[in-house]
Design a protein around this motif. Structure first.
Motif, PDB file in Angstrom:
ATOM      1  N   LYS A  75      -1.935  19.804  20.743  1.00 23.50           N
ATOM      2  CA  LYS A  75      -3.001  19.214  19.934  1.00 23.50           C
ATOM      3  C   LYS A  75      -2.362  18.590  18.699  1.00 23.50           C
ATOM      4  N   ILE A  76      -2.706  17.339  18.443  1.00 26.28           N
ATOM      5  CA  ILE A  76      -2.137  16.603  17.320  1.00 26.28           C
ATOM      6  C   ILE A  76      -3.285  16.075  16.462  1.00 26.28           C
ATOM      7  N   ASP A  77      -3.272  16.435  15.190  1.00 28.24           N
ATOM      8  CA  ASP A  77      -4.232  15.905  14.220  1.00 28.24           C
ATOM      9  C   ASP A  77      -3.461  15.055  13.222  1.00 28.24           C
ATOM     10  N   LEU A  78      -3.905  13.816  13.045  1.00 30.45           N
ATOM     11  CA  LEU A  78      -3.262  12.887  12.123  1.00 30.45           C
ATOM     12  C   LEU A  78      -4.240  12.495  11.032  1.00 30.45           C
ATOM     13  N   LEU A  79      -3.754  12.421   9.810  1.00 24.21           N
ATOM     14  CA  LEU A  79      -4.568  12.007   8.676  1.00 24.21           C
ATOM     15  C   LEU A  79      -3.732  11.062   7.828  1.00 24.21           C
ATOM     16  N   ALA A  80      -4.210   9.847   7.653  1.00 24.14           N
ATOM     17  CA  ALA A  80      -3.518   8.860   6.827  1.00 24.14           C
ATOM     18  C   ALA A  80      -4.417   8.482   5.665  1.00 24.14           C
TER      19      ALA A  80
ATOM     20  N   TRP B  30       0.853  -1.189   0.000  1.00 26.25           N
ATOM     21  CA  TRP B  30       0.000   0.000   0.000  1.00 26.25           C
ATOM     22  C   TRP B  30       0.885   1.234   0.000  1.00 26.25           C
ATOM     23  N   ASN B  31       0.415   2.277  -0.633  1.00 31.95           N
ATOM     24  CA  ASN B  31       1.059   3.581  -0.572  1.00 31.95           C
ATOM     25  C   ASN B  31       0.351   4.383   0.508  1.00 31.95           C
ATOM     26  N   ILE B  32       1.108   4.811   1.511  1.00 25.93           N
ATOM     27  CA  ILE B  32       0.523   5.530   2.640  1.00 25.93           C
ATOM     28  C   ILE B  32       1.076   6.943   2.678  1.00 25.93           C
ATOM     29  N   GLN B  33       0.178   7.904   2.840  1.00 27.20           N
ATOM     30  CA  GLN B  33       0.577   9.302   3.008  1.00 27.20           C
ATOM     31  C   GLN B  33       0.032   9.761   4.355  1.00 27.20           C
ATOM     32  N   LEU B  34       0.929  10.158   5.252  1.00 25.84           N
ATOM     33  CA  LEU B  34       0.542  10.614   6.583  1.00 25.84           C
ATOM     34  C   LEU B  34       0.764  12.117   6.686  1.00 25.84           C
ATOM     35  N   THR B  35      -0.270  12.824   7.118  1.00 21.85           N
ATOM     36  CA  THR B  35      -0.182  14.259   7.344  1.00 21.85           C
ATOM     37  C   THR B  35      -0.418  14.511   8.827  1.00 21.85           C
ATOM     38  N   GLN B  36       0.428  15.336   9.415  1.00 22.09           N
ATOM     39  CA  GLN B  36       0.265  15.653  10.834  1.00 22.09           C
ATOM     40  C   GLN B  36       0.232  17.170  11.019  1.00 22.09           C
ATOM     41  N   THR B  37      -0.672  17.604  11.872  1.00 17.16           N
ATOM     42  CA  THR B  37      -0.768  19.012  12.237  1.00 17.16           C
ATOM     43  C   THR B  37      -0.636  19.076  13.751  1.00 17.16           C
ATOM     44  N   ILE B  38       0.338  19.846  14.220  1.00 20.26           N
ATOM     45  CA  ILE B  38       0.618  19.903  15.656  1.00 20.26           C
ATOM     46  C   ILE B  38       0.575  21.359  16.112  1.00 20.26           C
TER      47      ILE B  38
END
Length: 140
Positions: free
Chosen positions: A59-64, A32-40
């Motif tokens: 505050k941590i927001d994660l989006l995969a 699988w190709n995974i793209q992780l975006t994090q906003t801290i």
């Protein structure tokens, strides 16, 4: 330089939200190709508790987003939000703490304590939805 008497203590980490969608059927060994975006975000807040009036909040927001290699129409998406709270000693004042927040290494120390805990939960939730998340990092 930080004074040891002003060092905050991690008192809680909570998942404020998690949402996942994985409708792809997997036999377990497909790439699988995974793209992780994090906003801290890091900030200073006032607590309701009189014993520890000031808190650092991370505050941590994660989006995969993932797509199966060779089958781009098979997608999986996961998002999670986490909040860590650090209590300062009751004697700490805002005037003492605010200058510390201006320095990136100070913010990094707070985030470095919260991020692995949030990421561990995020990976576990992804695995519970049938997605192998061992490739995602635990550190920042």
């Amino acid at each position: 330089m930080e004074i040891a008497s002003l060092r905050p203590k991690l008192v809680s980490l909570r998942a404020t939200s998690f949402h996942g969608e994985n409708k792809a059927v997997s036999s377990g060994n497909e790439p699988w190709n995974i793209q992780l975006t994090q906003t801290i975000e890091v900030g200073l807040g006032a607590a309701k508790d009189v014993a520890a009036p000031l808190q650092a909040i991370v505050k941590i927001d994660l989006l995969a987003k993932a797509s199966k290699a060779g089958a781009e129409d098979q997608l999986a998406e996961f998002s999670g939000s986490y909040e860590a709270r650090f209590d300062y000693p009751a004697t700490a004042t805002e005037a003492q703490i605010l200058p510390l927040f201006e320095h990136e290494p100070y913010q990094y120390v707070l985030v470095a304590q919260a991020f692995p805990l949030a990421m561990t939960h995020f990976r576990r939730e992804m695995q519970s939805m049938g997605f192998d998340a061992r490739e995602l990092p635990l550190g920042i």
